[in-house]
Design a protein around this motif. Sequence first.
Motif, PDB file in Angstrom:
ATOM      1  N   LYS A  79       0.877  -1.368   0.055  1.00  0.00           N
ATOM      2  CA  LYS A  79      -0.149   0.001   0.144  1.00  0.00           C
ATOM      3  C   LYS A  79       0.848   1.281   0.156  1.00  0.00           C
ATOM      4  N   THR A  80       0.551   2.282  -0.695  1.00  0.00           N
ATOM      5  CA  THR A  80       1.345   3.526  -0.835  1.00  0.00           C
ATOM      6  C   THR A  80       0.433   4.667  -0.373  1.00  0.00           C
ATOM      7  N   GLY A  81       1.148   5.736   0.391  1.00  0.00           N
ATOM      8  CA  GLY A  81       0.537   6.900   0.841  1.00  0.00           C
ATOM      9  C   GLY A  81       0.446   6.848   2.289  1.00  0.00           C
ATOM     10  N   GLU A  82       0.236   5.689   2.873  1.00  0.00           N
ATOM     11  CA  GLU A  82       0.303   5.783   4.333  1.00  0.00           C
ATOM     12  C   GLU A  82       1.495   5.864   5.078  1.00  0.00           C
ATOM     13  N   ALA A 112       5.214   7.552   5.064  1.00  0.00           N
ATOM     14  CA  ALA A 112       6.003   8.603   4.326  1.00  0.00           C
ATOM     15  C   ALA A 112       7.164   7.987   3.644  1.00  0.00           C
ATOM     16  N   ARG A 113       7.368   8.440   2.300  1.00  0.00           N
ATOM     17  CA  ARG A 113       8.645   7.803   1.706  1.00  0.00           C
ATOM     18  C   ARG A 113       8.693   6.212   1.754  1.00  0.00           C
ATOM     19  N   ILE A 132       6.571   2.230   1.235  1.00  0.00           N
ATOM     20  CA  ILE A 132       5.097   1.586   1.037  1.00  0.00           C
ATOM     21  C   ILE A 132       4.875   0.576   2.110  1.00  0.00           C
ATOM     22  N   THR A 164       1.778  -0.705   5.383  1.00  0.00           N
ATOM     23  CA  THR A 164       0.939  -0.441   6.343  1.00  0.00           C
ATOM     24  C   THR A 164       1.046  -0.534   7.669  1.00  0.00           C
TER      25      THR A 164
END
Length: 279
Positions: free
Chosen positions: A227-230, A232-233, A235, A237
């Motif tokens: 998962k990307t975006g959760e 910072a810098r 991938i 969760t």
Amino acid sequence: MLMKPRYTGNENPGQIPYTPNAPNPLQPPNDPNMPQTAPGPGVPGTTKRIVGQSKGTLENIKEMGTPTIPETIKSNIHCVTIVGQIEGHIMLPSQNKTTKYEHIIPQLVGIEQDDNVEGVLLVLNTVGGDVEAGLAIAEVVATMTKPTVTLVLGGGHSIGVPIAVSGRYSFIAPTASMTIHPIRLNGLVIGVPQTYDYLDKMQDRVIRFVTEHSKVTEEKFRELMFKTGELARDIGTVVIGKDAVESGLIDEVGGIGQAMCKLKQLIEEQKGKERCFLQ
């Protein structure tokens, strides 16, 4: 001619009769078994007893932060802690808090052979570490014949996830967290297709172990892992307490009390199966 006065039995005018070898009532006998004393105030030669904490109590306060330590009782449950960073083939700096897999694995083997130990409680608070060392510990726990319960306190991150799901039943504290991310390599990486194939195979080993020893599906676990975006810098969760249970990674939210009760329940169930087998 003046004659010197002669004292009969008294060479000290202040004490009658004088006995040279008599003990001084103000000075206690020199007994090596007696506690050391210090002179009292005011009167020379008088002593007073130093009253305070015993040596054992002072050691407990210094090392453990408490004046009393519960006595070790003989129990049929053995506790194994996985804390700090899991150390594998490379020795980590001395300032790092580490769990060495060459210490944990022989301990688990000894527990498996000890008839007095009927269950194992694994307590985790780890940031992860060496992939192969973590998987080795997880494989040993998963293949033990004795009941095993895992409890995540604080964190069970990275390669700590497979260890957290390796027991027969798993718990996580409400505020504990687990970071799920792809495998990373430190140091020099050779940029050839074989290197990426090896990474994929290592990744598949982790995914296969976690999905086989928990209720999470492969699709859900890969979704959490990539998962990307959760983060910072990066991938991956972070799941906390209830989220880990809802995703199927952990069986139940709870603490040490719930984990101990469940382990005792599993021990009794195994004893019942053994009795049925003997009959």
